[in-house]
Design a protein around this motif. Sequence first.
Motif, mmCIF file in Angstrom:
data_model
loop_
_atom_site.group_PDB
_atom_site.id
_atom_site.type_symbol
_atom_site.label_atom_id
_atom_site.label_comp_id
_atom_site.label_asym_id
_atom_site.label_seq_id
_atom_site.Cartn_x
_atom_site.Cartn_y
_atom_site.Cartn_z
ATOM 1 N N ARG A 42 0.283 8.783 -5.667
ATOM 2 C CA ARG A 42 -0.147 8.114 -4.422
ATOM 3 C C ARG A 42 -1.624 7.736 -4.504
ATOM 4 O O ARG A 42 -2.027 6.660 -4.064
ATOM 5 C CB ARG A 42 0.082 9.015 -3.196
ATOM 6 C CG ARG A 42 1.532 9.141 -2.809
ATOM 7 C CD ARG A 42 1.703 9.653 -1.371
ATOM 8 N NE ARG A 42 1.526 8.606 -0.369
ATOM 9 C CZ ARG A 42 2.494 7.745 -0.025
ATOM 10 N NH1 ARG A 42 3.673 7.780 -0.604
ATOM 11 N NH2 ARG A 42 2.260 6.827 0.897
ATOM 12 N N GLU A 43 -2.397 8.619 -5.091
ATOM 13 C CA GLU A 43 -3.835 8.377 -5.216
ATOM 14 C C GLU A 43 -4.109 7.117 -6.059
ATOM 15 O O GLU A 43 -4.918 6.263 -5.681
ATOM 16 C CB GLU A 43 -4.486 9.613 -5.865
ATOM 17 C CG GLU A 43 -5.993 9.570 -5.883
ATOM 18 C CD GLU A 43 -6.578 10.697 -6.735
ATOM 19 O OE1 GLU A 43 -5.804 11.517 -7.289
ATOM 20 O OE2 GLU A 43 -7.813 10.727 -6.867
ATOM 21 N N THR A 44 -3.415 7.010 -7.181
ATOM 22 C CA THR A 44 -3.577 5.831 -8.046
ATOM 23 C C THR A 44 -3.066 4.576 -7.348
ATOM 24 O O THR A 44 -3.687 3.512 -7.428
ATOM 25 C CB THR A 44 -2.834 6.059 -9.385
ATOM 26 O OG1 THR A 44 -3.408 7.192 -10.020
ATOM 27 C CG2 THR A 44 -2.954 4.850 -10.308
ATOM 28 N N ALA A 45 -1.955 4.697 -6.641
ATOM 29 C CA ALA A 45 -1.386 3.550 -5.937
ATOM 30 C C ALA A 45 -2.365 3.035 -4.876
ATOM 31 O O ALA A 45 -2.579 1.824 -4.727
ATOM 32 C CB ALA A 45 -0.057 3.935 -5.290
ATOM 33 N N GLU A 51 -7.358 -3.270 -1.999
ATOM 34 C CA GLU A 51 -7.684 -4.499 -1.264
ATOM 35 C C GLU A 51 -6.726 -4.744 -0.097
ATOM 36 O O GLU A 51 -7.008 -5.551 0.785
ATOM 37 C CB GLU A 51 -7.678 -5.721 -2.207
ATOM 38 C CG GLU A 51 -6.320 -6.015 -2.813
ATOM 39 C CD GLU A 51 -6.243 -7.349 -3.583
ATOM 40 O OE1 GLU A 51 -6.813 -8.343 -3.116
ATOM 41 O OE2 GLU A 51 -5.596 -7.363 -4.647
ATOM 42 N N HIS A 52 -5.551 -4.078 -0.107
ATOM 43 C CA HIS A 52 -4.558 -4.301 0.949
ATOM 44 C C HIS A 52 -4.521 -3.179 1.981
ATOM 45 O O HIS A 52 -3.602 -3.120 2.801
ATOM 46 C CB HIS A 52 -3.162 -4.460 0.332
ATOM 47 C CG HIS A 52 -3.041 -5.612 -0.615
ATOM 48 N ND1 HIS A 52 -3.308 -6.907 -0.236
ATOM 49 C CD2 HIS A 52 -2.709 -5.668 -1.927
ATOM 50 C CE1 HIS A 52 -3.129 -7.715 -1.279
ATOM 51 N NE2 HIS A 52 -2.776 -7.001 -2.321
ATOM 52 N N LYS A 53 -5.522 -2.291 1.940
ATOM 53 C CA LYS A 53 -5.524 -1.086 2.779
ATOM 54 C C LYS A 53 -5.293 -1.367 4.261
ATOM 55 O O LYS A 53 -4.611 -0.612 4.949
ATOM 56 C CB LYS A 53 -6.845 -0.334 2.582
ATOM 57 C CG LYS A 53 -6.781 1.102 2.989
ATOM 58 C CD LYS A 53 -7.835 1.991 2.322
ATOM 59 C CE LYS A 53 -9.134 1.278 2.048
ATOM 60 N NZ LYS A 53 -10.007 2.050 1.138
ATOM 61 N N GLU A 54 -5.857 -2.466 4.747
ATOM 62 C CA GLU A 54 -5.737 -2.781 6.184
ATOM 63 C C GLU A 54 -4.475 -3.570 6.524
ATOM 64 O O GLU A 54 -4.208 -3.835 7.699
ATOM 65 C CB GLU A 54 -6.967 -3.569 6.664
ATOM 66 C CG GLU A 54 -8.314 -2.924 6.349
ATOM 67 C CD GLU A 54 -8.422 -1.479 6.840
ATOM 68 O OE1 GLU A 54 -7.824 -1.153 7.894
ATOM 69 O OE2 GLU A 54 -9.084 -0.672 6.162
ATOM 70 N N ARG A 55 -3.710 -3.979 5.530
ATOM 71 C CA ARG A 55 -2.524 -4.802 5.800
ATOM 72 C C ARG A 55 -1.403 -3.925 6.366
ATOM 73 O O ARG A 55 -1.271 -2.747 6.003
ATOM 74 C CB ARG A 55 -2.041 -5.502 4.523
ATOM 75 C CG ARG A 55 -3.127 -6.253 3.742
ATOM 76 C CD ARG A 55 -3.418 -7.618 4.313
ATOM 77 N NE ARG A 55 -2.375 -8.593 4.039
ATOM 78 C CZ ARG A 55 -2.277 -9.297 2.907
ATOM 79 N NH1 ARG A 55 -3.137 -9.103 1.934
ATOM 80 N NH2 ARG A 55 -1.323 -10.190 2.762
ATOM 81 N N PRO A 56 -0.558 -4.493 7.243
ATOM 82 C CA PRO A 56 0.509 -3.691 7.873
ATOM 83 C C PRO A 56 1.524 -3.126 6.881
ATOM 84 O O PRO A 56 2.159 -2.118 7.161
ATOM 85 C CB PRO A 56 1.179 -4.678 8.845
ATOM 86 C CG PRO A 56 0.744 -6.046 8.411
ATOM 87 C CD PRO A 56 -0.587 -5.883 7.738
ATOM 88 N N PHE A 57 1.655 -3.771 5.716
ATOM 89 C CA PHE A 57 2.658 -3.318 4.751
ATOM 90 C C PHE A 57 2.103 -2.324 3.726
ATOM 91 O O PHE A 57 2.800 -1.940 2.786
ATOM 92 C CB PHE A 57 3.290 -4.515 4.035
ATOM 93 C CG PHE A 57 2.293 -5.417 3.334
ATOM 94 C CD1 PHE A 57 1.821 -5.114 2.065
ATOM 95 C CD2 PHE A 57 1.829 -6.573 3.953
ATOM 96 C CE1 PHE A 57 0.905 -5.934 1.418
ATOM 97 C CE2 PHE A 57 0.904 -7.398 3.309
ATOM 98 C CZ PHE A 57 0.445 -7.070 2.040
ATOM 99 N N PHE A 58 0.837 -1.882 3.908
ATOM 100 C CA PHE A 58 0.197 -1.029 2.895
ATOM 101 C C PHE A 58 0.993 0.258 2.627
ATOM 102 O O PHE A 58 1.226 0.637 1.472
ATOM 103 C CB PHE A 58 -1.238 -0.695 3.308
ATOM 104 C CG PHE A 58 -1.986 0.132 2.287
ATOM 105 C CD1 PHE A 58 -2.358 -0.406 1.066
ATOM 106 C CD2 PHE A 58 -2.316 1.457 2.556
ATOM 107 C CE1 PHE A 58 -3.051 0.362 0.124
ATOM 108 C CE2 PHE A 58 -3.006 2.225 1.621
ATOM 109 C CZ PHE A 58 -3.370 1.678 0.402
#
Length: 148
Positions: A42-45, A51-58
Motif C-alpha cells: 500500500r505504501e508503494t502504491a 499525483e492522484h491523491k486528491e482524486r475520488p478514485f484514489f
Amino acid sequence: MEKTYLMVKPDGVQRGLIGEITARFEKKGFRLVGAKLMHVSRETAEKHYGEHKERPFFGELVDFITSGPVFAMVWEGENVIATARQMMGATNPKDAAPATIRGDYAVSVGKNIIHGSDSPESAAREIGIFFKEEELTHYQKSGSEWVY
Ligand code: DAT
Ligand code: MG
C-alpha cells in the motif's frame, strides 16, 4: 538511451496477458532491461500514484493495484516513453484505439491492464520506486543494428 517504467496491472496478470504485452514491446524493437513479478505494498502504491491523491478514485486505485501481483518492467529505446504511451492507448479503454493494448484487451477505466510513465520525470521517479539500480541490466541486444 531513454528508459520507461511499464507495469502489467493485476487484471493483466490474472487474465494471462503478460506474454502478449511484453511481446508487443519486444517486437517493436525496444529492449527489456529489468522485470519482476511482485506484490505492490500500500505504501508503494500510494507513492507511485501520489499525483492522484486528491482524486475520488484514489482509494479504489490503491486497492486495485495491491490486489494481486503486477509485472513490473523497465524498457529502453529511442523515444520509448511517448511511444509506449501510444502503444498502451487512452486511459479509458472506451476511447483507446484498436491495435493499442487498452483498445484490444480492456473495457473499463478501473481495469485498464497496463501502466506506463507519462514523462521523463515520471519515468525516473517510477523506475526508482520499483527497481534498485543493481536490478537493471546493461547489455547489447543482438539485432539492434537492424532497429537503429
Ligand atoms: P494513465 O494510467 O493513462 O497514466 P492516469 O495517470 O490519469 O492514467 O490515472 C491512473 C490510473 O487511475 C488509470 O490508469 C486508471 C485510474 N483512473 C484514471 N481516471 C479514472 C477515473 N475517472 N475513474 C476511475 N479510475 C480512474
Ligand atoms: Mg498516469
